[in-house]
Write a protein that holds these residues in place. Sequence first.
Motif, PDB file in Angstrom:
ATOM      1  N   ALA A   1       0.839  -1.181   0.000  1.00  0.00           N
ATOM      2  CA  ALA A   1       0.000   0.000   0.000  1.00  0.00           C
ATOM      3  C   ALA A   1       0.885   1.246   0.000  1.00  0.00           C
ATOM      4  O   ALA A   1       1.959   1.252   0.577  1.00  0.00           O
ATOM      5  N   SER A   6      -5.115   5.231   2.894  1.00  0.00           N
ATOM      6  CA  SER A   6      -5.815   4.347   3.818  1.00  0.00           C
ATOM      7  C   SER A   6      -6.821   3.437   3.120  1.00  0.00           C
ATOM      8  O   SER A   6      -7.095   2.333   3.597  1.00  0.00           O
ATOM      9  N   TRP A   7      -7.375   3.863   1.976  1.00  0.00           N
ATOM     10  CA  TRP A   7      -8.363   3.039   1.267  1.00  0.00           C
ATOM     11  C   TRP A   7      -7.744   1.754   0.726  1.00  0.00           C
ATOM     12  O   TRP A   7      -8.447   0.825   0.384  1.00  0.00           O
ATOM     13  N   GLN A   8      -6.407   1.682   0.673  1.00  0.00           N
ATOM     14  CA  GLN A   8      -5.728   0.478   0.195  1.00  0.00           C
ATOM     15  C   GLN A   8      -5.538  -0.542   1.324  1.00  0.00           C
ATOM     16  O   GLN A   8      -5.098  -1.647   1.069  1.00  0.00           O
ATOM     17  N   ARG A   9      -5.859  -0.142   2.533  1.00  0.00           N
ATOM     18  CA  ARG A   9      -5.646  -1.014   3.690  1.00  0.00           C
ATOM     19  C   ARG A   9      -6.931  -1.103   4.520  1.00  0.00           C
ATOM     20  O   ARG A   9      -6.929  -0.820   5.721  1.00  0.00           O
ATOM     21  N   SER A  11      -8.969  -3.467   5.968  1.00  0.00           N
ATOM     22  CA  SER A  11      -9.114  -4.196   7.229  1.00  0.00           C
ATOM     23  C   SER A  11      -8.208  -3.612   8.306  1.00  0.00           C
ATOM     24  O   SER A  11      -8.568  -3.574   9.484  1.00  0.00           O
ATOM     25  N   ASN A  12      -7.031  -3.137   7.923  1.00  0.00           N
ATOM     26  CA  ASN A  12      -6.130  -2.506   8.872  1.00  0.00           C
ATOM     27  C   ASN A  12      -6.747  -1.226   9.432  1.00  0.00           C
ATOM     28  O   ASN A  12      -6.706  -0.982  10.642  1.00  0.00           O
ATOM     29  N   GLU A  13      -7.330  -0.416   8.568  1.00  0.00           N
ATOM     30  CA  GLU A  13      -7.938   0.832   9.007  1.00  0.00           C
ATOM     31  C   GLU A  13      -9.172   0.562   9.864  1.00  0.00           C
ATOM     32  O   GLU A  13      -9.442   1.288  10.818  1.00  0.00           O
ATOM     33  N   ASN A  16      -7.848  -0.243  13.246  1.00  0.00           N
ATOM     34  CA  ASN A  16      -7.379   0.992  13.885  1.00  0.00           C
ATOM     35  C   ASN A  16      -8.551   1.794  14.432  1.00  0.00           C
ATOM     36  O   ASN A  16      -8.477   2.362  15.526  1.00  0.00           O
TER      37      ASN A  16
END
Length: 83
Positions: A1, A6-9, A11-13, A16
């Motif tokens: 990413a 942030s739109w590329q991640r 589930s991570n976001e 968070n």
Amino acid sequence: ADPYSSWQRGSNENRNGRIRRYLPKGTSFEDLTQDELDAIVGEINDTPMKLLGYKTPNEVWDEEMAKLQSKQTDPKPAVALTS
């Protein structure tokens, strides 16, 4: 990413965001006890998720660990192939 994308991640976001419900940006971890951190982690990991078929992360973890343990204790017999 890519950085600042942030739109590329997704589930991570999402994760968070869940953490930020308990610990807003700028919160000092020095003021938190290990018990408080464990309680936050426990609550997050005991919350059902659509991605996991409405199971909790802890339930899925336990199921996967049971699968691995059953493979170790009850291995399938090897089959010799002949031509």
